[in-house]
Design an enzyme around this catalytic site. Sequence first.
Site, PDB file in Angstrom:
ATOM      1  N   CYS A 405       2.360   9.026  -4.773  1.00 56.65           N
ATOM      2  CA  CYS A 405       1.318   8.246  -5.437  1.00 56.65           C
ATOM      3  C   CYS A 405       1.863   7.468  -6.625  1.00 56.65           C
ATOM      4  O   CYS A 405       1.206   6.552  -7.128  1.00 56.65           O
ATOM      5  CB  CYS A 405       0.181   9.172  -5.883  1.00 56.65           C
ATOM      6  N   LYS A 408       2.100   3.595  -6.107  1.00 57.24           N
ATOM      7  CA  LYS A 408       0.948   2.717  -5.936  1.00 57.24           C
ATOM      8  C   LYS A 408       1.062   1.503  -6.853  1.00 57.24           C
ATOM      9  O   LYS A 408       1.655   1.559  -7.938  1.00 57.24           O
ATOM     10  CB  LYS A 408      -0.345   3.476  -6.247  1.00 57.24           C
ATOM     11  N   ASP A 438     -14.356   6.135  -3.223  1.00 58.37           N
ATOM     12  CA  ASP A 438     -13.113   6.471  -2.544  1.00 58.37           C
ATOM     13  C   ASP A 438     -13.130   6.134  -1.067  1.00 58.37           C
ATOM     14  O   ASP A 438     -12.091   6.215  -0.403  1.00 58.37           O
ATOM     15  CB  ASP A 438     -12.820   7.971  -2.699  1.00 58.37           C
ATOM     16  N   ASP A 455      -2.663  -1.560  13.487  1.00 59.04           N
ATOM     17  CA  ASP A 455      -1.340  -2.136  13.701  1.00 59.04           C
ATOM     18  C   ASP A 455      -0.720  -2.401  12.339  1.00 59.04           C
ATOM     19  O   ASP A 455      -1.437  -2.596  11.343  1.00 59.04           O
ATOM     20  CB  ASP A 455      -1.433  -3.439  14.504  1.00 59.04           C
ATOM     21  N   ASP A 478      -6.287  -6.697  19.304  1.00 61.31           N
ATOM     22  CA  ASP A 478      -6.670  -5.603  20.195  1.00 61.31           C
ATOM     23  C   ASP A 478      -8.184  -5.555  20.415  1.00 61.31           C
ATOM     24  O   ASP A 478      -8.649  -5.162  21.489  1.00 61.31           O
ATOM     25  CB  ASP A 478      -6.183  -4.269  19.629  1.00 61.31           C
ATOM     26  N   GLY A 528      -8.826  -0.430   1.513  1.00 58.89           N
ATOM     27  CA  GLY A 528      -7.417  -0.376   1.871  1.00 58.89           C
ATOM     28  C   GLY A 528      -6.600   0.393   0.861  1.00 58.89           C
ATOM     29  O   GLY A 528      -7.123   1.141   0.024  1.00 58.89           O
ATOM     30  N   HIS A 529      -5.294   0.188   0.928  1.00 60.85           N
ATOM     31  CA  HIS A 529      -4.365   0.889   0.052  1.00 60.85           C
ATOM     32  C   HIS A 529      -3.179  -0.017  -0.224  1.00 60.85           C
ATOM     33  O   HIS A 529      -2.694  -0.722   0.667  1.00 60.85           O
ATOM     34  CB  HIS A 529      -3.879   2.180   0.711  1.00 60.85           C
ATOM     35  N   ASP A 616      -3.819  -8.413  24.997  1.00 60.12           N
ATOM     36  CA  ASP A 616      -3.140  -9.371  24.133  1.00 60.12           C
ATOM     37  C   ASP A 616      -1.637  -9.177  24.297  1.00 60.12           C
ATOM     38  O   ASP A 616      -1.143  -8.056  24.409  1.00 60.12           O
ATOM     39  CB  ASP A 616      -3.573  -9.242  22.671  1.00 60.12           C
TER      40      ASP A 616
END
Length: 751
Positions: A405, A408, A438, A455, A478, A528-529, A616
């Site tokens: 972490c 980040k 969160d 992906d 996809d 997201g992250h 695809d």
Amino acid sequence: MTPIRPIHTDIVLIGGGHAHVEVIRQFGMRPVPGVRLNLISAPVDTPYSGMLPGHLSGHYDFDDYTIDLQQLCRFACMRLIVDRATGLDRETQQVWLQDRPPVAYDLLSIDIGSTPDTSDIDGVDHAIPIKPIPEFLEKWSEVEQQAVTRQGDIDVVVVGAGVGGVEATLSLHYRLRKRLQDQRVLKTAPRFTILSRSKQAMVGHAPGARKRLLNALRRKGIRLIEGEAAVRIRNGSVAGHSGSDYLADAVILATSGRAASWLAGTGLEADNRGSIKVGETLQSVTDPKIFAAGDCAALLPVPLPQAGVYAVRQGPVLSENLRLVATGEVPVPFKPQRNILALISLGEQRAVASKNLFSAEGEWVWRWKDRIDRRWMARYDDDLPNTPIMVSSSDAQTDMRCGGCGAKVPQAVLRSVLERLKADPETSAVLELDMVDDATKIQAPRRLSLFQTVDQFRSFVDDPFLFGQIAANHCLGDIYAMGGRPLSALATITLPHAEPVIVRRDLEQLLRGILAALRKADAFLVGGHTAEGAELTVGLTVNGTVERASPWRKGGMTPGDRLILNKPLGTGVVMAAEMTRRAKGRDVRTALTQMAVSNAAAVDLLWDHGTTACTDVTGFGLGGHLLEMLEASNCRAVLDGDVLPILPGAAALLAQGVASTLHPANAASIAPLCEGEAPAILADPQTSGGLLASVPAAHADACVTALRSAGYDQATLIGMVQSVEDAKDRVGFTVQNQIGQTSGCRRATRS
């Protein structure tokens, strides 16, 4: 792990002019730790003015006289942003662009040349400007065809009688006569007229050189009218200020240059041509963070003539000064040479030399000029090292970066970027997230299944906005392959370590690219992250639904169906070649443009035409993904090898042995089901590739027509589905050409 110095300064170059290509070369040879170069240029092939007359005459091919900016930037490990600048915000230090978000800078340099000044001529829409050259030659080809049809009976008027205008006229005259002679249709000599505003054309050159040029015009029957300014252009004629009219089937604008109009809105002090006033260090007299060179710069106290040689000589000084200012040192002055050697082409392989009172003429002068020009061009291609000079890790001063972490992206950076995106109407409509919570709740539509896919891949392009677009389109693929509609996405992003201001810039560009793709898909980014890492990577987890009947599956093919591919193949080999500077820049840009094309519009059209199965085309290549469909459907297929849509340059690169690192594994996966060798393009891995669909034969042609009308210009009917004939047969495919001969992989039997 060896620490590396983080990026702390962005130098942005606008334009690929003569001075800037030297800046790029110098920084590639001698990088500055912590300093990143970014080039903004709409063309990826920048012309060298010294060889332009030879190109117009037909002595040089396009690649002979242009520098491939994509390859040069790859050598220098710098970013290439393909777009046009439209303005500056000097307060926030941003460059405004035509088709994408603004780009931030710490130092800025402008080298965009000039365009013909037509401010006092009415009706210029009826004329053909000599710049930009590719557009000019496209229109000139129509003039040539008209001359061929009329067997030479054509009038061409050139407005502008500087040396550039005279050279262009002599070159075009030679080119046109040669074409007419080669096609044996020269019955009437084409008539060329040059209008010179000045009472004496080609002022500033030695009397002997001017006399030689005037004699060359007379020998070729080219009329020069001095002291006659064009005031009005109409279809078929040019009106001069004297009241005379001149017949003109084509009008060429080769007037003296004027700076781009958008520079007037920057607040930078400029001369009467709109060129940025710069001091001896090539810094703007208004803003020392901005440099300018070439024709768009007016050097004080005495402005230089518009000549490419000055931009060439400004290059080393500009490079050094950007380096010095970026590291907090004092820049050095540019000391121009007042007397320069001019080598002027006469159309055929003959030239005039002019310097001070010296002049000479002959084929030997052309050969001399040719050697000089080719030697200069080689600096930006043949003479470059195979690999760039990398900054030694011993220069690094940064502490070891944490993992877990601790890796980040700082909260302040993330919060700043998200606040900017929320405040922008272009991006806020696609954002549905709250930094406080969160996790995000997704409301599944009633009576519809929620499909989910993920992906992720590392960056293969240096432009974060473009990479964000392509990555999002790839990850959405996809859902589209199921016939679905994307609803939401979570982004996982890893950014290389840099100073917080640089991380903020890169993250914002990347997210803007992702959001641009999601906006076209009517989907939302819900979270997201972000983290630090060795290189830029992006992944998306995408949710979507299928609202029509049952979702498409790979196993829905039926014998008799036709196979349709909506986007061309070859992204894998083109981008692999780009990494080693073996791909032409224009081919790379075509590949990237195709990758940025969304498959969203294709989904409805494929539904409308009864698609039975779909996938695809991505990492396993067309061959691998087709085999997945055939195995799931217990069918075989016949492909037409002559019509497979392939990106420019891809086939030639494969023939040279260039291939993606995944190519051998893909080829090996295809081989067990083949007798003979499959065409190499079938194993080429695709990024953000097209949709491969099976469509009932009765609807196939109409489907291709609809796809092309929707913007998928290379949508193609590539083959048909057949049944497995008996128990001994196995799924596979045959590749045939249009005359029915087997040219590659065909159905294999069980071992």
